[in-house]
Design a protein around this motif. Sequence first.
Motif, PDB file in Angstrom:
ATOM      1  N   SER B  50      -6.285   5.135  12.993  1.00 48.29           N
ATOM      2  CA  SER B  50      -6.396   3.953  12.017  1.00 48.29           C
ATOM      3  C   SER B  50      -6.490   2.526  12.729  1.00 48.29           C
ATOM      4  O   SER B  50      -7.133   1.862  12.116  1.00 48.29           O
ATOM      5  CB  SER B  50      -4.941   3.761  11.278  1.00 48.29           C
ATOM      6  OG  SER B  50      -3.864   3.483  11.986  1.00 48.29           O
ATOM      7  N   PHE B 270       0.626  10.163   1.955  1.00 47.74           N
ATOM      8  CA  PHE B 270      -0.752   9.646   2.314  1.00 47.74           C
ATOM      9  C   PHE B 270      -1.110   8.388   2.165  1.00 47.74           C
ATOM     10  O   PHE B 270      -1.972   7.662   2.601  1.00 47.74           O
ATOM     11  CB  PHE B 270      -1.836  10.814   1.714  1.00 47.74           C
ATOM     12  CG  PHE B 270      -1.484  12.190   2.391  1.00 47.74           C
ATOM     13  CD1 PHE B 270      -2.036  12.512   3.630  1.00 47.74           C
ATOM     14  CD2 PHE B 270      -0.918  13.242   1.873  1.00 47.74           C
ATOM     15  CE1 PHE B 270      -2.046  13.422   4.222  1.00 47.74           C
ATOM     16  CE2 PHE B 270      -1.007  14.491   2.454  1.00 47.74           C
ATOM     17  CZ  PHE B 270      -1.310  14.664   4.035  1.00 47.74           C
ATOM     18  N   MET B 273      -0.695   6.164   5.101  1.00 50.15           N
ATOM     19  CA  MET B 273      -1.322   6.227   5.897  1.00 50.15           C
ATOM     20  C   MET B 273      -2.647   5.410   5.543  1.00 50.15           C
ATOM     21  O   MET B 273      -3.394   4.822   6.636  1.00 50.15           O
ATOM     22  CB  MET B 273      -2.056   7.756   6.188  1.00 50.15           C
ATOM     23  CG  MET B 273      -0.977   8.785   6.661  1.00 50.15           C
ATOM     24  SD  MET B 273      -1.725  10.265   6.907  1.00 50.15           S
ATOM     25  CE  MET B 273      -0.158  11.442   6.497  1.00 50.15           C
ATOM     26  N   GLU B 274      -2.930   5.510   4.351  1.00 44.41           N
ATOM     27  CA  GLU B 274      -4.158   4.618   3.688  1.00 44.41           C
ATOM     28  C   GLU B 274      -3.647   3.077   4.140  1.00 44.41           C
ATOM     29  O   GLU B 274      -4.551   2.360   4.787  1.00 44.41           O
ATOM     30  CB  GLU B 274      -4.265   4.794   2.084  1.00 44.41           C
ATOM     31  CG  GLU B 274      -5.559   4.419   1.824  1.00 44.41           C
ATOM     32  CD  GLU B 274      -5.484   4.866   0.071  1.00 44.41           C
ATOM     33  OE1 GLU B 274      -5.027   5.579  -0.177  1.00 44.41           O
ATOM     34  OE2 GLU B 274      -5.846   3.973  -0.396  1.00 44.41           O
ATOM     35  N   VAL B 277      -4.443   1.517   7.750  1.00 44.88           N
ATOM     36  CA  VAL B 277      -5.412   0.803   8.244  1.00 44.88           C
ATOM     37  C   VAL B 277      -5.581  -0.724   7.728  1.00 44.88           C
ATOM     38  O   VAL B 277      -5.743  -1.592   8.539  1.00 44.88           O
ATOM     39  CB  VAL B 277      -6.849   1.408   7.588  1.00 44.88           C
ATOM     40  CG1 VAL B 277      -7.961   0.790   7.954  1.00 44.88           C
ATOM     41  CG2 VAL B 277      -6.743   2.999   8.246  1.00 44.88           C
TER      42      VAL B 277
ATOM     43  N   ALA C  87      -7.193   9.880   4.093  1.00 46.65           N
ATOM     44  CA  ALA C  87      -6.366   8.918   3.793  1.00 46.65           C
ATOM     45  C   ALA C  87      -6.784   7.657   4.465  1.00 46.65           C
ATOM     46  O   ALA C  87      -6.733   6.761   3.922  1.00 46.65           O
ATOM     47  CB  ALA C  87      -5.263   9.266   4.193  1.00 46.65           C
ATOM     48  N   LEU C  88      -7.224   7.699   5.565  1.00 43.78           N
ATOM     49  CA  LEU C  88      -7.460   6.675   6.639  1.00 43.78           C
ATOM     50  C   LEU C  88      -8.890   6.129   6.189  1.00 43.78           C
ATOM     51  O   LEU C  88      -9.367   5.015   6.953  1.00 43.78           O
ATOM     52  CB  LEU C  88      -7.578   7.081   8.219  1.00 43.78           C
ATOM     53  CG  LEU C  88      -6.141   7.519   8.496  1.00 43.78           C
ATOM     54  CD1 LEU C  88      -6.373   7.706   9.915  1.00 43.78           C
ATOM     55  CD2 LEU C  88      -5.256   6.555   8.170  1.00 43.78           C
TER      56      LEU C  88
END
Lengths: 296, 296, 296
Positions: B50, B270, B273-274, B277, C87-88
């Motif tokens: 990320s 999840f 996690m997104e 970034v 997800a990233l």
Amino acid sequence: MLTISDLAPETIKELLNDADAFANGKISKAKSEIFVSNLFYENSTRTKTSFDIAERKLGLQVVPFDVSTSSVNKGESLYDTVKTLEALGVNLVVIRHFQDAYYKELESIDLPVINGGDGKGSHPTQTVLDLLTIYQEFGKFEGLKIGIVGDVKHSRVANSNAEALRKLGAKVYFSGPSEWFDEGAIINGTFVALDDLVKEVDVLILLRIQHERHGEKMQISLGKYHKKYGLTKEREKAMKPEAIIMHPAPINRGVEIDSDLVECERSRIFKAMENGVFARMAILKHALESKGFEFE
Amino acid sequence: MLTISDLAPETIKELLNDADAFANGKISKAKSEIFVSNLFYENSTRTKTSFDIAERKLGLQVVPFDVSTSSVNKGESLYDTVKTLEALGVNLVVIRHFQDAYYKELESIDLPVINGGDGKGSHPTQTVLDLLTIYQEFGKFEGLKIGIVGDVKHSRVANSNAEALRKLGAKVYFSGPSEWFDEGAIINGTFVALDDLVKEVDVLILLRIQHERHGEKMQISLGKYHKKYGLTKEREKAMKPEAIIMHPAPINRGVEIDSDLVECERSRIFKAMENGVFARMAILKHALESKGFEFE
Amino acid sequence: MLTISDLAPETIKELLNDADAFANGKISKAKSEIFVSNLFYENSTRTKTSFDIAERKLGLQVVPFDVSTSSVNKGESLYDTVKTLEALGVNLVVIRHFQDAYYKELESIDLPVINGGDGKGSHPTQTVLDLLTIYQEFGKFEGLKIGIVGDVKHSRVANSNAEALRKLGAKVYFSGPSEWFDEGAIINGTFVALDDLVKEVDVLILLRIQHERHGEKMQISLGKYHKKYGLTKEREKAMKPEAIIMHPAPINRGVEIDSDLVECERSRIFKAMENGVFARMAILKHALESKGFEFE
């Protein structure tokens, strides 16, 4: 660019001028898409990273190559690996390899190869950055006295630097444990006791003990090495006022040099690393231009 | 950005707002050439990747650094490694290191360092992404009840998150095996039995068992752990309707959480996690702007 | 793109036309920021590097992924790893994995996956580049005679290539040690003695002995293998004038093929590697366009 012997003094001076221009902020980007790859068969932080940065500063595309996950593990030779990268469209490779003169097996390949260090052989890009650092300091090489101290036998830096410095008019002296000298390699070199040497030289280059290349166990403790062959605070005080200290690093602190001296006023150790990026930019540009690539 | 303690609540809120703008599609690119490097001395997929993506989204040049092929293997210290990268022109480093508070030895270096996790210490960028995920869900922190469950003793996530959440007005509760608590570390923490905790909390954060940090063999089987301290389907059913589940991952499926719940409706695993970034984009931009770099 | 069976002959022809256009200098760049990652759980030089170059030529952002320093070492599954990358913000992954049909566990993930080789299963992108090389040579597949020689049992190239070549109208013959044949896998394949085969074929594909997949020790010395099943200079002389030689590489020189023949006039071994970049550009572009991404 495989050894420093390949370079005429004029070419060296041209590279130094180009590198110095980069050090002074000159920007130069490739006019077309150029792919390069760095093949490091030995560990490296400085050399690999400075090539990585130099390549990006020149606008080149850096294709990752990791020996440990490559087909080298299926027994593929260096020749077949480089030939493969050429077929895939890579335009230049930088190679560090543990084998002396590994580049001889690559002679029939047309791709430009820059030597990032070969075994105990040579390390020409390190020499160019060391020369640049000395040149920025003194503006000349003629008449300078350079001392190279330590593990001369296992050092590709010692060989490459001594050769280039003599070619450019400097006088080179050696010191360190006498059993670490390889008479054949150091032609015309003068051995001087360290306590005498430090008083005389303009530039003192300390070499790292190459523990990983000492097959036999070292006969001397690190503490004793420091006292007998290292740059102690006392020896540093004996140096001429304008003399500088260099070391190709990584440094064994407290062994080749007292830890407090690493960042002292006359140390150019980190300055030389900075120059490493500029020296490699000049070398890469030179090699690519010789193949017809253009830069703006 | 080294620990979450370094950040005032206002700074945290500013980072969350910036991160949320990135989550909503805001684009921001560096106006000049900026070099960054990610030094991961411990394994990572999420955090490293990320950062890699966040850096590229901000238009930064990412210089590869692989510990296993660096001069770390010749005994080079973290200080000398970072000092070298600074000399080579790297403008910011992200470091994950197995040693608690590794950054203390870097204090004299001017280069901005973002802590990607230090030993059992802190993991501040993970905290920012967790906060962002909670903030997106509830629009506030004041009065929220947060449960942190599991391997608190070995978790840098637990420490960083608990501190920040309390600072922002949330109430933090802990659960899990009592022998995994380090009383010194969890000041003001309230221990609650898991079956009671799941009914009360708005956010349930499950921690990974850090097998690699358990020197001694675990005294409890994984199956038993799941029954006693894991989020089973039964416990999930007892949660409040709007409550969410988080886990910093990687997940030991069937241990900390029933495998079927990983992607269940109330899971934000999840989603977080997104957000990682976007949180890291905000943090990187903030750190670089504080050094005078500009973004458009 | 997971196996060659997924592709209709028309799709294969479309990919070959696109790849050939790239071979002839066509340039195509992504119109938006696209993130891709190459997950190689097995060693590779050719496949990984050619994807790396193809991706950069298409203007994609390549996010590094190193299995050896990822959370795979904390026991994270392939599913969770790929789900994490999705997800990233990664838009496509290329995967090489030692497990046959690893992609079955990824079926519920929406992210496009390109198979860079699965265990002893298939290697569809290698097939496309082999087809391209043959097509460039003969302008057709119908009626061509193709011989595949060697370690058929352990070769994903053999399976993928034979299937595609038959689908396109070529005749496929096999040779090599009979104990290395897996009857189930090679449906409709005709076994021909090597000395007869070399006289008949238009294309001779030599397979690498997959030492790393031979659990048992090989029953035959490498020298004997070369004499009985390798392409010796004598056998090469018996080939038809226009016939070509291929090998997916890395090559065991002097085993599957006489070392002097690797770069002989009828060898397309390095030509095929070159085509690997163009084939993968076509495949990547095709996969991304099917998800709505645009190229100029």
